[in-house]
Structures are given as structure tokens and as C-alpha cells.
Design a protein around this motif. Sequence first.
Motif, PDB file in Angstrom:
ATOM      1  N   GLU A  73       3.669 -10.036  21.602  1.00 42.78           N
ATOM      2  CA  GLU A  73       4.075 -11.440  21.565  1.00 42.78           C
ATOM      3  C   GLU A  73       3.388 -12.180  20.424  1.00 42.78           C
ATOM      4  N   ARG A  74       2.123 -11.872  20.191  1.00 40.65           N
ATOM      5  CA  ARG A  74       1.406 -12.530  19.089  1.00 40.65           C
ATOM      6  C   ARG A  74       2.006 -12.121  17.742  1.00 40.65           C
ATOM      7  N   ALA A  75       2.412 -10.860  17.625  1.00 38.77           N
ATOM      8  CA  ALA A  75       3.051 -10.385  16.398  1.00 38.77           C
ATOM      9  C   ALA A  75       4.413 -11.062  16.207  1.00 38.77           C
ATOM     10  N   ARG A  76       5.162 -11.199  17.306  1.00 41.35           N
ATOM     11  CA  ARG A  76       6.483 -11.847  17.231  1.00 41.35           C
ATOM     12  C   ARG A  76       6.349 -13.295  16.763  1.00 41.35           C
ATOM     13  N   ARG A  77       5.353 -13.998  17.298  1.00 45.19           N
ATOM     14  CA  ARG A  77       5.138 -15.393  16.908  1.00 45.19           C
ATOM     15  C   ARG A  77       4.796 -15.507  15.431  1.00 45.19           C
ATOM     16  N   ARG A  78       3.917 -14.624  14.965  1.00 48.92           N
ATOM     17  CA  ARG A  78       3.523 -14.661  13.559  1.00 48.92           C
ATOM     18  C   ARG A  78       4.704 -14.333  12.665  1.00 48.92           C
ATOM     19  N   TRP A  79       5.515 -13.356  13.071  1.00 50.03           N
ATOM     20  CA  TRP A  79       6.699 -12.967  12.311  1.00 50.03           C
ATOM     21  C   TRP A  79       7.669 -14.136  12.209  1.00 50.03           C
ATOM     22  N   ALA A  80       7.892 -14.834  13.339  1.00 48.16           N
ATOM     23  CA  ALA A  80       8.807 -15.975  13.359  1.00 48.16           C
ATOM     24  C   ALA A  80       8.285 -17.107  12.467  1.00 48.16           C
ATOM     25  N   GLU A  81       6.977 -17.277  12.474  1.00 45.47           N
ATOM     26  CA  GLU A  81       6.347 -18.315  11.658  1.00 45.47           C
ATOM     27  C   GLU A  81       6.557 -18.031  10.170  1.00 45.47           C
ATOM     28  N   LEU A  82       6.365 -16.768   9.782  1.00 40.23           N
ATOM     29  CA  LEU A  82       6.545 -16.376   8.386  1.00 40.23           C
ATOM     30  C   LEU A  82       8.017 -16.463   7.973  1.00 40.23           C
TER      31      LEU A  82
ATOM     32  N   GLU B 200      10.254 -18.462   9.149  1.00 46.28           N
ATOM     33  CA  GLU B 200      10.600 -19.875   9.006  1.00 46.28           C
ATOM     34  C   GLU B 200      10.187 -20.402   7.633  1.00 46.28           C
ATOM     35  N   LYS B 201       9.120 -19.810   7.083  1.00 48.29           N
ATOM     36  CA  LYS B 201       8.635 -20.217   5.761  1.00 48.29           C
ATOM     37  C   LYS B 201       9.341 -19.456   4.638  1.00 48.29           C
ATOM     38  N   GLY B 202      10.291 -18.587   5.027  1.00 50.14           N
ATOM     39  CA  GLY B 202      11.023 -17.821   4.027  1.00 50.14           C
ATOM     40  C   GLY B 202      10.280 -16.609   3.517  1.00 50.14           C
ATOM     41  N   ILE B 203       9.292 -16.140   4.294  1.00 43.57           N
ATOM     42  CA  ILE B 203       8.486 -14.987   3.888  1.00 43.57           C
ATOM     43  C   ILE B 203       8.910 -13.749   4.674  1.00 43.57           C
ATOM     44  N   ASP B 204       9.291 -12.685   3.955  1.00 43.22           N
ATOM     45  CA  ASP B 204       9.679 -11.427   4.616  1.00 43.22           C
ATOM     46  C   ASP B 204       8.441 -10.710   5.146  1.00 43.22           C
ATOM     47  N   ALA B 205       8.539 -10.200   6.362  1.00 45.20           N
ATOM     48  CA  ALA B 205       7.401  -9.489   6.951  1.00 45.20           C
ATOM     49  C   ALA B 205       7.903  -8.441   7.939  1.00 45.20           C
ATOM     50  N   ASP B 206       7.109  -7.396   8.122  1.00 47.66           N
ATOM     51  CA  ASP B 206       7.420  -6.325   9.060  1.00 47.66           C
ATOM     52  C   ASP B 206       6.635  -6.561  10.342  1.00 47.66           C
ATOM     53  N   MET B 207       7.358  -6.713  11.456  1.00 54.46           N
ATOM     54  CA  MET B 207       6.691  -7.037  12.713  1.00 54.46           C
ATOM     55  C   MET B 207       5.720  -5.948  13.156  1.00 54.46           C
ATOM     56  N   ASN B 208       6.053  -4.696  12.915  1.00 52.42           N
ATOM     57  CA  ASN B 208       5.152  -3.601  13.294  1.00 52.42           C
ATOM     58  C   ASN B 208       3.855  -3.651  12.500  1.00 52.42           C
ATOM     59  N   GLU B 209       3.969  -3.989  11.209  1.00 55.16           N
ATOM     60  CA  GLU B 209       2.769  -4.106  10.368  1.00 55.16           C
ATOM     61  C   GLU B 209       1.917  -5.287  10.825  1.00 55.16           C
ATOM     62  N   ILE B 210       2.574  -6.367  11.205  1.00 53.47           N
ATOM     63  CA  ILE B 210       1.846  -7.544  11.703  1.00 53.47           C
ATOM     64  C   ILE B 210       1.085  -7.186  12.970  1.00 53.47           C
ATOM     65  N   GLU B 211       1.741  -6.431  13.866  1.00 53.91           N
ATOM     66  CA  GLU B 211       1.080  -6.049  15.122  1.00 53.91           C
ATOM     67  C   GLU B 211      -0.123  -5.142  14.846  1.00 53.91           C
ATOM     68  N   LYS B 212       0.014  -4.214  13.900  1.00 53.86           N
ATOM     69  CA  LYS B 212      -1.109  -3.347  13.550  1.00 53.86           C
ATOM     70  C   LYS B 212      -2.272  -4.167  12.994  1.00 53.86           C
ATOM     71  N   ASP B 213      -1.936  -5.159  12.186  1.00 53.41           N
ATOM     72  CA  ASP B 213      -2.956  -6.026  11.598  1.00 53.41           C
ATOM     73  C   ASP B 213      -3.671  -6.818  12.690  1.00 53.41           C
ATOM     74  N   ILE B 214      -2.914  -7.314  13.663  1.00 55.29           N
ATOM     75  CA  ILE B 214      -3.490  -8.072  14.773  1.00 55.29           C
ATOM     76  C   ILE B 214      -4.419  -7.179  15.599  1.00 55.29           C
ATOM     77  N   GLU B 215      -3.986  -5.960  15.866  1.00 53.56           N
ATOM     78  CA  GLU B 215      -4.820  -5.024  16.633  1.00 53.56           C
ATOM     79  C   GLU B 215      -6.124  -4.720  15.883  1.00 53.56           C
ATOM     80  N   SER B 216      -6.025  -4.577  14.552  1.00 57.15           N
ATOM     81  CA  SER B 216      -7.201  -4.305  13.733  1.00 57.15           C
ATOM     82  C   SER B 216      -8.166  -5.492  13.776  1.00 57.15           C
ATOM     83  N   ARG B 217      -7.627  -6.714  13.676  1.00 61.91           N
ATOM     84  CA  ARG B 217      -8.466  -7.908  13.713  1.00 61.91           C
ATOM     85  C   ARG B 217      -9.109  -8.073  15.089  1.00 61.91           C
TER      86      ARG B 217
END
Length: 226
Positions: free
Chosen positions: A151-160, A162-179
Motif C-alpha cells: 500500500e505504501r508503494a502504491r501511494r508513492r507510485w500514484a503520487e509520482l 500525478e506529477k508526471g513521473i514514470d516509476a515502477d511500483m515493484n522497484e518502489i516497494e523494494k526501495d521502501i523495504e530497504s529503507r
Amino acid sequence: MKHISIAIDGPAGAGKSTIARQIAKELGFIYVDTGAMYRAMALYFIRNDIDSSDSKKIEEACPYVNVSIEYKDGEQLVILNGENVNGLIRTEAVGNMASAASINKSVRLKLVELQQDLAKKANVVMDGRDIGTYVLPGADLKIYLTASTKERARRRWAELKEKGIDADMNEIEKDIESRDFRDMNREFAPLKQAEDAIYVDTSNLTIDEVIQKILLYYQKINQKRK
């Protein structure tokens, strides 16, 4: 009269800043965005080509960094060495540097002193990773705010998006897990739920539902204070 403090802790992407800002607005308190303060220091390190793993250089740089929070026309301004950096500290690169650099004890001690001083001067809502456990252990109300990594990855993906920034949700989730791992396993003041903090999972709640839930908790503790 003692000033009131509300501590909201939790992992990256849990919605801490959004919720804390709204709670402060509802109560007429000062919102202290501690994450923004760490991001400002991270921006300084990036600008000066200091690697997040170079503890010695980070420690040596700390005396040259001054981060403060000011309010102008109701807007919070994050000031780095006299410069308003509000528009520069919300990138992924700065966020990752802030998470990595916050492990350094010198970084944390410098900012904790300022945060504690702010709480002595006004009623505050403060969010971060170690507010209830280390920065404000005597806070009147402590909330541990979290959500699933998906859910945290989905929110971040949606936020990006909305700003017109392409992002991979799986990569975002991996980054969140690492942090999360870094934040929870750092040697100094790691991220964890304070024993007297109220656990709030926002995975299936709207922002308004979370705000109302926390305001209800505040009303209960405020009644006990009277």
C-alpha cells in the motif's frame, strides 16, 4: 503551563507528514516536519558530493549545516543555511540519502536538539522515526502510523504519476523495504513503536478517517489532563 506535544512515528510512506500536518491545523498546533529537516541535511551532503556511507565526512560536515523551520503566511519553510529548500528536498535521491545519513549519530544529535527546543516553546505535532522513543519520550500522545509495504508503494507510485513521473511500483516497494530495514536496524535511535504509542494501520483507511481517529485519541488524553 506545559506545552502539549503529539508524536507520530512510522515507516516511510505511511502518511505521517500528511496526517501530522492536518492534525496540527485542526488543533492550532505547530507542525514540525522532522523528515524535511533530515532531507535538508541530505541535500547539503549531495551538493557537496559526500557519500551516504562516508560517516567521517558526514560528521565533519555537520557543524557547517544549519537547518531551521520558519512559517510565512501559514506555510512551513525549510531553511538550509539561509536558503528556502522546500522545492528541492522531495526527490527520491534526497529521500534515500536522508535515510542513509540519519544513521550517523552526529546528524541525529544536531537535529534532535533543535526539535526538542521547538517542543519547549509551543504546542507541536511532530512526525518522524524516533519521536516518541527518543526525541519526545514524554509526549502527551504517541501514535505509531503504518501501512503494508504494498500500500505504501502504491501511494508513492500514484503520487509520482500525478506529477508526471514514470516509476515502477515493484522497484518502489523494494526501495521502501530497504529503507524500513535501515531505519529499524540502525544502531542509534532505531524506528520502533514506543511502548505507550497507539498503533494505527492506515492500509484500508482514508486520510480523513485516520485524522478523526487520532483526534479522538487526543480528546481522550486531553480530558485526562484537565
